[in-house]
Design a protein around this motif. Structure first.
Motif, PDB file in Angstrom:
ATOM      1  N   LYS A 114       0.823  -1.215   0.000  1.00 14.68           N
ATOM      2  CA  LYS A 114       0.000   0.000   0.000  1.00 14.68           C
ATOM      3  C   LYS A 114       0.854   1.260   0.000  1.00 14.68           C
ATOM      4  O   LYS A 114       0.589   2.207  -0.733  1.00 14.68           O
ATOM      5  CB  LYS A 114      -0.908   0.000   1.241  1.00 14.68           C
ATOM      6  N   LYS A 115       1.886   1.269   0.831  1.00 17.44           N
ATOM      7  CA  LYS A 115       2.704   2.477   0.951  1.00 17.44           C
ATOM      8  C   LYS A 115       3.532   2.744  -0.302  1.00 17.44           C
ATOM      9  O   LYS A 115       3.779   3.887  -0.656  1.00 17.44           O
ATOM     10  CB  LYS A 115       3.621   2.369   2.170  1.00 17.44           C
ATOM     11  N   ALA A 116       3.970   1.697  -0.982  1.00 22.31           N
ATOM     12  CA  ALA A 116       4.767   1.883  -2.202  1.00 22.31           C
ATOM     13  C   ALA A 116       3.865   2.023  -3.428  1.00 22.31           C
ATOM     14  O   ALA A 116       4.310   2.420  -4.490  1.00 22.31           O
ATOM     15  CB  ALA A 116       5.718   0.714  -2.391  1.00 22.31           C
ATOM     16  N   GLU A 117       2.592   1.698  -3.262  1.00 20.67           N
ATOM     17  CA  GLU A 117       1.622   1.718  -4.356  1.00 20.67           C
ATOM     18  C   GLU A 117       2.078   0.881  -5.542  1.00 20.67           C
ATOM     19  O   GLU A 117       1.987   1.295  -6.695  1.00 20.67           O
ATOM     20  CB  GLU A 117       1.349   3.170  -4.785  1.00 20.67           C
ATOM     21  N   CYS A 118       2.617  -0.269  -5.230  1.00 21.25           N
ATOM     22  CA  CYS A 118       3.042  -1.199  -6.288  1.00 21.25           C
ATOM     23  C   CYS A 118       3.206  -2.581  -5.661  1.00 21.25           C
ATOM     24  O   CYS A 118       2.981  -2.752  -4.474  1.00 21.25           O
ATOM     25  CB  CYS A 118       4.370  -0.748  -6.900  1.00 21.25           C
ATOM     26  N   GLU A 119       3.598  -3.534  -6.493  1.00 18.91           N
ATOM     27  CA  GLU A 119       3.864  -4.864  -5.948  1.00 18.91           C
ATOM     28  C   GLU A 119       5.326  -4.973  -5.567  1.00 18.91           C
ATOM     29  O   GLU A 119       6.199  -4.445  -6.254  1.00 18.91           O
ATOM     30  CB  GLU A 119       3.512  -5.928  -6.999  1.00 18.91           C
ATOM     31  N   ALA A 138       7.999   2.626  -9.804  1.00 21.46           N
ATOM     32  CA  ALA A 138       7.398   2.993  -8.515  1.00 21.46           C
ATOM     33  C   ALA A 138       8.315   3.938  -7.739  1.00 21.46           C
ATOM     34  O   ALA A 138       9.392   3.558  -7.295  1.00 21.46           O
ATOM     35  CB  ALA A 138       7.120   1.736  -7.691  1.00 21.46           C
ATOM     36  N   GLU A 139       7.824   5.162  -7.578  1.00 19.57           N
ATOM     37  CA  GLU A 139       8.632   6.203  -6.946  1.00 19.57           C
ATOM     38  C   GLU A 139       9.056   5.838  -5.519  1.00 19.57           C
ATOM     39  O   GLU A 139      10.195   6.031  -5.116  1.00 19.57           O
ATOM     40  CB  GLU A 139       7.806   7.487  -6.931  1.00 19.57           C
ATOM     41  N   LYS A 140       8.085   5.323  -4.769  1.00 15.85           N
ATOM     42  CA  LYS A 140       8.396   5.007  -3.372  1.00 15.85           C
ATOM     43  C   LYS A 140       8.947   3.597  -3.193  1.00 15.85           C
ATOM     44  O   LYS A 140       9.149   3.147  -2.068  1.00 15.85           O
ATOM     45  CB  LYS A 140       7.129   5.160  -2.521  1.00 15.85           C
ATOM     46  N   GLY A 141       9.165   2.921  -4.320  1.00 18.93           N
ATOM     47  CA  GLY A 141       9.627   1.539  -4.271  1.00 18.93           C
ATOM     48  C   GLY A 141      10.921   1.341  -3.490  1.00 18.93           C
ATOM     49  O   GLY A 141      10.959   0.544  -2.547  1.00 18.93           O
ATOM     50  N   PRO A 142      11.990   2.073  -3.847  1.00 18.51           N
ATOM     51  CA  PRO A 142      13.285   1.823  -3.183  1.00 18.51           C
ATOM     52  C   PRO A 142      13.227   1.966  -1.658  1.00 18.51           C
ATOM     53  O   PRO A 142      13.833   1.182  -0.939  1.00 18.51           O
ATOM     54  CB  PRO A 142      14.196   2.897  -3.803  1.00 18.51           C
ATOM     55  N   ARG A 143      12.480   2.968  -1.200  1.00 23.11           N
ATOM     56  CA  ARG A 143      12.384   3.170   0.248  1.00 23.11           C
ATOM     57  C   ARG A 143      11.683   1.999   0.922  1.00 23.11           C
ATOM     58  O   ARG A 143      12.091   1.515   1.967  1.00 23.11           O
ATOM     59  CB  ARG A 143      11.595   4.470   0.510  1.00 23.11           C
ATOM     60  N   ARG A 144      10.590   1.579   0.299  1.00 24.52           N
ATOM     61  CA  ARG A 144       9.816   0.470   0.880  1.00 24.52           C
ATOM     62  C   ARG A 144      10.587  -0.853   0.815  1.00 24.52           C
ATOM     63  O   ARG A 144      10.472  -1.690   1.696  1.00 24.52           O
ATOM     64  CB  ARG A 144       8.467   0.345   0.146  1.00 24.52           C
ATOM     65  N   VAL A 145      11.347  -1.015  -0.252  1.00 25.45           N
ATOM     66  CA  VAL A 145      12.164  -2.228  -0.385  1.00 25.45           C
ATOM     67  C   VAL A 145      13.136  -2.322   0.788  1.00 25.45           C
ATOM     68  O   VAL A 145      13.297  -3.380   1.405  1.00 25.45           O
ATOM     69  CB  VAL A 145      12.920  -2.192  -1.748  1.00 25.45           C
ATOM     70  N   ARG A 146      13.753  -1.194   1.119  1.00 25.77           N
ATOM     71  CA  ARG A 146      14.702  -1.192   2.240  1.00 25.77           C
ATOM     72  C   ARG A 146      13.984  -1.434   3.567  1.00 25.77           C
ATOM     73  O   ARG A 146      14.483  -2.130   4.441  1.00 25.77           O
ATOM     74  CB  ARG A 146      15.486   0.134   2.276  1.00 25.77           C
ATOM     75  N   ALA A 147      12.787  -0.852   3.696  1.00 25.82           N
ATOM     76  CA  ALA A 147      12.015  -1.035   4.937  1.00 25.82           C
ATOM     77  C   ALA A 147      11.620  -2.505   5.122  1.00 25.82           C
ATOM     78  O   ALA A 147      11.700  -3.060   6.225  1.00 25.82           O
ATOM     79  CB  ALA A 147      10.769  -0.150   4.915  1.00 25.82           C
ATOM     80  N   VAL A 148      11.176  -3.128   4.039  1.00 23.56           N
ATOM     81  CA  VAL A 148      10.769  -4.537   4.124  1.00 23.56           C
ATOM     82  C   VAL A 148      11.990  -5.416   4.424  1.00 23.56           C
ATOM     83  O   VAL A 148      11.914  -6.356   5.221  1.00 23.56           O
ATOM     84  CB  VAL A 148      10.055  -4.983   2.826  1.00 23.56           C
TER      85      VAL A 148
END
Ligand code: ZN
Length: 215
Positions: A114-119, A138-148
């Motif tokens: 949800k937060k990255a708005e992508c898979e 996905a703009e927020k992808g890299p940040r969320r990838v690191r968080a996960v």
């Protein structure tokens, strides 16, 4: 009470199971030849307990990627022989939350975020190493990838790759795809997982009926 000792050390407890007459289910660990073997057990005499136990046992095996321990009937182990205790305890509690018919096989390694708005995808790179990825668009992808990735480090006691924060690995160097799938949604929201940990820690001090002497 001689039987109590044979169960091994209780490492997790699911009490008041809403899916089966409020019985308590315990996860026990035994060491055989230096390998960790796990047992799902209930002291309940309820008639339905046996069916629930076998559903939880099979579900835990599927969700955590456990296999029968050779020469130890009823015990399960990780193929690598390590304990991965933290990840296993959490997976056990997740399986216990479900009714028998909701306990499926392993969960997918791709999930909407949800937060990255992508898979996001958990990609196995072999030898117990995994890379979390998001589509480049996905703009927020890299940040969320690191968080996960950090979430997996906490939940599964994994190590993060110092040169690439989207890569995590198990110290046993063995793949654990099922565990990664089972705890993926938890890694996406590690804060709520940690809050549940605190509750679980509180629960852990309450002994299951008849199991007061396990320590
Ligand atoms: Zn392992």
């Amino acid at each position: 009470m001689g039987q109590t000792r044979d169960l091994g050390r209780r490492i997790e407890l699911h009490s008041m199971d809403p899916h089966c007459h409020d019985i308590s289910l315990g996860l026990y660990r035994q060491i055989h030849d230096g390998r960790s073997g796990y047992l799902v057990h209930s002291y309940s005499a309820a008639e339905a307990a046996e069916g629930r136990l076998s559903a939880i046992r099979d579900g835990l095996a599927a969700h955590a990627g456990l296999v029968p321990m050779e020469g130890q009937p009823g015990l399960l182990e990780f193929p690598c022989g390590e304990d991965h205790e933290k990840a296993l305890r959490r997976t056990f509690l997740e399986v216990c939350k479900r009714a028998d018919e909701e306990i499926d096989g392993p969960l997918p390694l791709i999930r909407h975020d949800k937060k990255a708005e992508c898979e996001l995808t958990v990609n196995s790179e072999g030898n117990g190493q995994y890379r979390i990825t998001a589509p480049e668009s996905a703009e927020k992808g890299p940040r969320r990838v690191r968080a996960v990735a950090r979430g997996f480090v906490k939940l599964c006691e994994m190590e993060i790759d110092e040169s690439d924060e989207s890569v995590v690995k198990f110290s046993c160097h063995v793949d654990h795809d099922s565990l990664m799938g089972s705890l993926f949604f938890r890694a996406q929201n590690v804060r709520s997982a940690m809050q549940e940990d605190e509750l679980s820690a509180g629960r852990g001090v309450l002994a299951a009926p008849g199991s007061q002497d396990d320590s």
